[in-house]
Design an enzyme around this catalytic site. Structure first.
Site, mmCIF file in Angstrom:
data_model
loop_
_atom_site.group_PDB
_atom_site.id
_atom_site.type_symbol
_atom_site.label_atom_id
_atom_site.label_comp_id
_atom_site.label_asym_id
_atom_site.label_seq_id
_atom_site.Cartn_x
_atom_site.Cartn_y
_atom_site.Cartn_z
ATOM 1 N N SER A 234 0.833 -1.193 0.000
ATOM 2 C CA SER A 234 0.000 0.000 0.000
ATOM 3 C C SER A 234 0.878 1.257 0.000
ATOM 4 C CB SER A 234 -0.971 -0.053 1.188
ATOM 5 O OG SER A 234 -2.003 0.889 1.047
ATOM 6 N N LEU A 235 0.779 2.126 1.001
ATOM 7 C CA LEU A 235 1.707 3.267 1.076
ATOM 8 C C LEU A 235 3.144 2.800 0.904
ATOM 9 C CD1 LEU A 235 2.843 6.088 1.789
ATOM 10 C CD2 LEU A 235 2.372 5.562 4.202
ATOM 11 N N ASP B 41 -10.095 -5.584 -4.031
ATOM 12 C CA ASP B 41 -9.760 -4.367 -3.305
ATOM 13 C C ASP B 41 -10.632 -3.210 -3.794
ATOM 14 O OD1 ASP B 41 -8.451 -2.275 -1.967
ATOM 15 O OD2 ASP B 41 -6.459 -3.089 -2.392
ATOM 16 N N HIS C 167 -8.089 -5.356 0.425
ATOM 17 C CA HIS C 167 -6.845 -4.603 0.603
ATOM 18 C C HIS C 167 -5.953 -5.184 1.698
ATOM 19 C CE1 HIS C 167 -4.347 -1.110 -0.075
ATOM 20 N NE2 HIS C 167 -4.347 -0.832 1.221
#
Length: 267
Positions: free
Chosen positions: A97-98, A217, A244
């Site tokens: 993710s990030l 997601d 996610h």
């Protein structure tokens, strides 16, 4: 342009765990997460044949919240500084993710250090759906409404099959567990995702790269992973049928994708 100087964390040292021995792996976690929250289920498999350096961003784990706004460049330098502190000269970056934004930017800023990339549930820049979701994140956190925040995380973070399989009588405890895991730096980290754009970095990536799309997601939709796979030269692409949060939904499948890629490229 490659940076030849040793990177320094602009936020002070990150608290990092170090596990295992062997070739280096550097982990980059997601916004509103932590090393233990994002990687604990797959850590034994990663550390079985590697030295795994696992830093927490400011406001996650035992790393204090930053006194200045977080930036993508700052996070990239900070995680690489953690690898240096742990004695790793080179490493494969495993980002979630990030952490995919952090990993790509770290590879762009410190190409001499990065041997490979694994990018899961990732993105090059936030699309409108994610921008709107993170606006809600930040508003709920600013209001101190962790109960609603936990429900929003459950709704947007998990795939429908996983979330709907939670027994109704256990939903209260499930939400409490999610609320208890919200780190102090969640809003700060979400702001980085909203501002970041690594699109211009992708064509310059020249190391073996695996992009793992989470096909159910709805927070960071799989089209974002396709952008990464299409624009990073030679990138490999895989899918996992989760929302996610693959570490909760299908950790064994996720772990197998990563370790197989590492073995294939002798990383």
């Amino acid at each position: 342009m490659a940076m030849t100087q040793i990177p320094v964390s602009p936020f002070g040292p990150l608290t990092a765990q170090v596990h295992g021995s062997g070739p280096g792996i550097l982990l980059a976690h997601g916004a509103g997460g932590s090393i233990e929250g994002n990687y604990l289920p797959i850590m034994p498999a990663l550390a079985a044949g590697h030295t795994v350096v696992a830093p927490d961003y400011p406001g996650s784990g035992a790393t204090p919240r930053a006194t200045a706004p977080l930036t993508l460049d700052g996070l990239a330098d900070a995680v690489v500084a953690s690898a240096t502190e742990a004695g790793l000269e080179t490493f494969t970056l495993v980002g979630y993710s990030l952490g995919t934004l952090v990993s790509v930017r770290a590879a762009a800023r410190h190409p001499e250090r990065v041997r490979g990339l694994v990018l899961t549930a990732g993105l090059a820049r936030a699309d409108n759906r994610l921008l709107a979701s993170l606006d809600i994140w930040r508003k709920l956190l600013a209001d101190g409404d962790r109960e609603t925040f936990a429900r929003f995380v459950a709704l947007s973070g998990f795939g429908a099959p996983f979330f709907n399989a939670v027994p109704t009588e256990q939903l209260g405890a499930f939400y409490e567990l999610l609320a208890a895991g919200i780190p102090d730096g969640a809003a700060d980290q979400a702001a980085v995702v909203q501002a970041a754009d690594t699109t211009g970095d992708l064509a310059g990536i020249s190391v073996p790269t695996l992009v793992v799309a989470t096909t159910l997601d709805t927070l960071v939709t799989p089209a974002n992973s396709r952008v990464l796979a299409d624009r990073i030269p030679g990138a490999e692409y895989a899918e996992i049928e989760t929302g996610h949060i693959p570490m909760a939904e299908k950790p064994e499948e996720w772990s197998e994708l990563i370790t197989s890629f590492l073995d294939k490229h002798a990383l």
